[in-house]
Design an enzyme around this catalytic site. Structure first.
Site, PDB file in Angstrom:
ATOM      1  N   GLY A  94      -1.882   9.522   3.206  1.00 60.95           N
ATOM      2  CA  GLY A  94      -2.086   8.486   2.450  1.00 60.95           C
ATOM      3  C   GLY A  94      -2.449   7.126   3.139  1.00 60.95           C
ATOM      4  N   GLY A 100      -2.363   2.814   3.115  1.00 59.17           N
ATOM      5  CA  GLY A 100      -1.698   1.589   2.545  1.00 59.17           C
ATOM      6  C   GLY A 100      -2.201   0.325   3.465  1.00 59.17           C
ATOM      7  N   PHE A 124      -0.726  -1.430   5.708  1.00 56.87           N
ATOM      8  CA  PHE A 124      -0.355  -1.483   6.946  1.00 56.87           C
ATOM      9  C   PHE A 124      -0.838  -0.551   7.846  1.00 56.87           C
ATOM     10  CE2 PHE A 124       3.894  -4.352   6.469  1.00 56.87           C
ATOM     11  CZ  PHE A 124       3.060  -5.266   6.077  1.00 56.87           C
ATOM     12  N   GLY A 125      -1.615   0.525   7.071  1.00 54.72           N
ATOM     13  CA  GLY A 125      -2.124   1.747   8.045  1.00 54.72           C
ATOM     14  C   GLY A 125      -2.264   3.079   6.970  1.00 54.72           C
ATOM     15  N   VAL A 174      -0.968   7.507   7.161  1.00 54.48           N
ATOM     16  CA  VAL A 174      -0.188   8.548   7.353  1.00 54.48           C
ATOM     17  C   VAL A 174      -0.938   9.778   7.301  1.00 54.48           C
ATOM     18  CG1 VAL A 174       2.144   9.616   6.915  1.00 54.48           C
ATOM     19  CG2 VAL A 174       1.665   7.162   6.244  1.00 54.48           C
ATOM     20  N   LYS A 184       2.685   8.087  11.417  1.00 54.63           N
ATOM     21  CA  LYS A 184       2.121   6.797  10.730  1.00 54.63           C
ATOM     22  C   LYS A 184       1.681   6.070  11.843  1.00 54.63           C
ATOM     23  CE  LYS A 184       4.419   2.884   8.159  1.00 54.63           C
ATOM     24  NZ  LYS A 184       5.813   2.483   7.591  1.00 54.63           N
ATOM     25  N   ASP A 194      13.018  -3.417   1.169  1.00 53.94           N
ATOM     26  CA  ASP A 194      11.496  -2.978   0.529  1.00 53.94           C
ATOM     27  C   ASP A 194      11.906  -1.590  -0.023  1.00 53.94           C
ATOM     28  OD1 ASP A 194       9.259  -3.000  -0.623  1.00 53.94           O
ATOM     29  OD2 ASP A 194       8.203  -2.222   1.381  1.00 53.94           O
TER      30      ASP A 194
END
Length: 678
Positions: free
Chosen positions: A361, A363, A365-366, A368, A383, A493
């Site tokens: 995946g 996102g 922020f980065g 995985v 990650k 979160d």
């Protein structure tokens, strides 16, 4: 009965001892004073008793020892004046015992050793005296932690500690224990943190410590330990914090492994140490000479061997430079994250060069990736934060800081990490987690994805029991973060994509990139976190008070949990297009509650309740339990923080709902199995 976190004052009425059918009583976090009624022993059906953080005084009644169904007992944060009752040894089903900061006196009763189901024991910061009973160190079920710190315990540390082979954290610091450290501690092979500082231990560090391969934190400071620092510490790859300060160690300080990072190791206050890396600021080690000023034969041999080795290394290096291109070796670690050590090269190999086929995946922020570590062929999730986003680096640091301090079965386990550079000298960071084969809760609640056939979509649906179990897993994780950690943690979160499922469909909370610690030694429910950083969390799950710049709080996590719970049983995201103006997931569910619950349920659950594969009794039980679960979700997602449930109360309520579901005598074990597998 749950009346916790209400600021109730006054004395506990004696009539409370008449509620003999009660299974759960949570009175914690109030201002109740006076003594605990001895008649509490009449409540023989109690399984959970939480009376912590009140102002109770006097002795703890021996009669509590008659509550033989008790599994969890919390008496912490009171002002008792007596001893720990020996009758507590009768609580053989007890799994959690919290009595820290309660002004308790006297010795630890050996009878506690009869509590052979204990998972954790916390007696920290009392006025306990005497020796540590060997019986208490002979409870093999202890797996989470044992905390006896900040008392006045004396004598040697019993060798029976070797029985605790599954214990994760042991803290006996700030006592007056003496003698040598028992070598049997090396049998505690599951230890991740060991705190023995501020005692009077003497002698050498036991060689058996080489067996503590999972150790991450070791504090032996402010004791009277002697001898050399063992070389095997260099081989403990998980060791992140090593404090050996203010002892009488002597000789050479190693320079490899954890000793390569001065921020991870403390050796100050040992005047006879020498060598080590420059940051330790120690004297150089000088070889001894004979009276004639000549080196001994042994020293000559050592110097000669060293010279030959250096020459061989130089020649080998020159040869490699001649036949191969010069290649930059990435740095494996940096001071910002001294906890974990994993090289860029290892992760590059584990993920097959971070190939797209291993990409799980992407996102904001980065990314995985799935990978396989060479060392044990373990499947992992890697990650890699996008360091072009300045928030990604902060997120990386936050996750490292939180996950090095927490340990719970319902939290995603961080195995290792990398913080250094890649082959192009670019900064590189990565976190390596246990791989969760069943993906995220998000994928199970909303499985519709372009390109996926209908048969596969329907196979990724959750029945009621699975949803309830996962909801309990998440609440247990939050309860641990808020109440079970040495320094409480706010996740900030919580949402379905941050809940991962293992092969047994057990829920694990992950992604601590926004998490924050509470200041140590505070009992407040919130702490000041500058609002200039913007709203914390994800739209739809973030507590409304955060949008007004309010402080980060545990009640904010409870709000997120409430929204998540409603989403799990309604099948609707909080950002669904039907929600606009004043209508949101909370008000939508509340408006239909309880008369029109079926209209707002996830259609998969409606089908389960109305399906032909289950008996009328099961359907009726599920329907009643659905109403109870939604009631918890609505209470947790209340707009005002003061109106929300406490997470401990949530866990207790959901556990009670689950037990009630399976209590019906008319529902045989065969039908339970059918439903669980449907």
């Amino acid at each position: 009965m749950a009346i916790n976190s209400n600021n109730f004052g006054g004395m506990l009425p004696s009539a409370i001892t008449n509620f003999t059918s009660l299974r759960i009583m949570t009175l914690d976090y109030n201002r109740i004073f006076g003594s605990i009624p001895a008649g509490l022993g009449n409540l023989v059906n109690l399984e959970m008793l939480y009376m912590g953080n009140n102002q109770f005084t006097g002795d703890i009644p021996e009669e509590i020892g008659e509550l033989q169904q008790l599994k969890e007992l919390d008496l912490h944060g009171n002002k008792f004046s007596g001893n720990i009752p020996s009758s507590f040894g009768n609580l053989t089903l007890l799994i959690h015992l919290y009595m820290y900061q309660s002004s308790l006196k006297g010795s630890i009763p050996p009878e506690l050793g009869k509590c052979q189901n204990l998972l954790l024991l916390n007696l920290r910061q009392n006025n306990l005296t005497g020796a540590i009973p060997k019986e208490v160190l002979s409870i093999p079920s202890l797996t989470i932690y044992m905390d006896l710190s900040r008392n006045n315990l004396i004598g040697s540390f019993p060798t029976e500690v070797g029985t605790l082979t599954n214990l994760g954290i042991l803290d006996i610091s700030h006592n007056m224990l003496s003698g040598e450290i028992p070598g049997t501690l090396g049998s505690c092979v599951s230890l991740e943190a060991l705190y023995m500082q501020n005692n009077f231990f003497q002698g050498n560090i036991p060689s058996s410590f080489i067996s503590l391969r999972g150790l991450q934190v070791l504090n032996l400071s402010h004791d009277n330990l002697t001898g050399n620092i063992p070389d095997f510490f260099m081989d403990l790859r998980t060791l992140a914090i090593l404090n050996l300060s203010f002892n009488t160690f002597e000789g050479l300080v190693p320079t490899d492994g954890v000793f390569r990072n001065a921020s991870a190791v403390s050796v100050v206050g040992n005047s006879k140490l020498c060598g080590g890396i420059a940051e330790f600021q120690l004297l150089e080690c000088n070889f001894k000479v004979t009276k004639k000023g000549r080196l001994t034969l042994a020293m000559k041999l050592v110097i000669a061997a060293s010279a030959l080795l250096c020459a061989a290394l130089v020649l080998t290096s020159l040869f490699l430079l001649f036949v191969k291109r010069k290649k930059v070796e990435p740095t494996p670690t940096s001071p910002e994250n001294s906890v974990f050590q994993m090289s860029y090269r290892s992760l590059l190999k584990a993920t097959d060069g971070f190939s797209l086929t291993n990409l799980l995946g992407v996102g904001g922020f980065g990314s995985v990736y799935k990978g396989i570590l060479d060392s044990d062929e373990k499947l992992v999730a890697v990650k890699v934060p996008n360091l072009l986003n300045p928030r990604a680096s902060k997120s990386f640091k936050a996750e490292c800081e939180v996950l090095r301090n927490v340990r719970h079965r319902n939290l995603v386990k961080l195995l290792t990490a990398c913080s250094g550079s890649d082959y192009q000298r670019n900064d590189f960071k990565a976190l390596v987690y246990e791989f969760m084969v069943n993906g995220s809760l998000e994928e199970w609640l909303h499985p519709i994805t372009p390109g996926i056939d209908k048969a596969r979509e329907s196979s990724r649906s959750l029945n009621f029991v699975q949803r309830l179990n996962i909801a309990i897993d998440i609440s247990c994780a939050l309860e641990y973060l808020h109440r079970g950690c040495r320094t409480p943690v706010v996740h900030c979160d919580l949402k379905p994509s941050n809940v991962l499922l293992d092969d047994e469909m057990t829920g694990h909370v992950g992604d601590f990139g926004l998490a924050r610690f509470f200041p140590e030694a505070t009992n407040n429910l919130s702490f000041n976190q500058s609002s200039t950083n913007g709203v914390r969390g994800t739209i739809g799950y973030t507590a409304p008070e955060y949008g007004m710049g309010n402080e980060v709080s545990t009640s904010g996590d409870v709000f997120s949990y409430g929204i998540l719970l409603l989403e799990m049983f309604s099948g609707k995201r909080p950002t669904d297009e039907i929600f606009e103006d004043s209508l949101n997931l909370h008000t939508y569910m509340k408006a239909a509650f309880p008369g029109k619950v079926e209209e707002i349920l996830d259609p998969i659950l409606v089908q389960e309740i109305k399906g032909e594969t289950s008996s009328y009794m099961w359907k009726s039980q599920v329907q009643d339990c659905v109403v109870s679960v939604l009631e918890v979700g609505i209470a947790c997602s209340a707009e005002l923080p003061s109106e929300r449930m406490d997470i401990s109360e949530v866990t207790a309520e959901l556990q009670a709902i689950k037990e009630e579901l399976f209590r019906s005598e008319d529902m045989g074990a065969h039908e339970v199995q059918v439903v669980l597998q449907s």
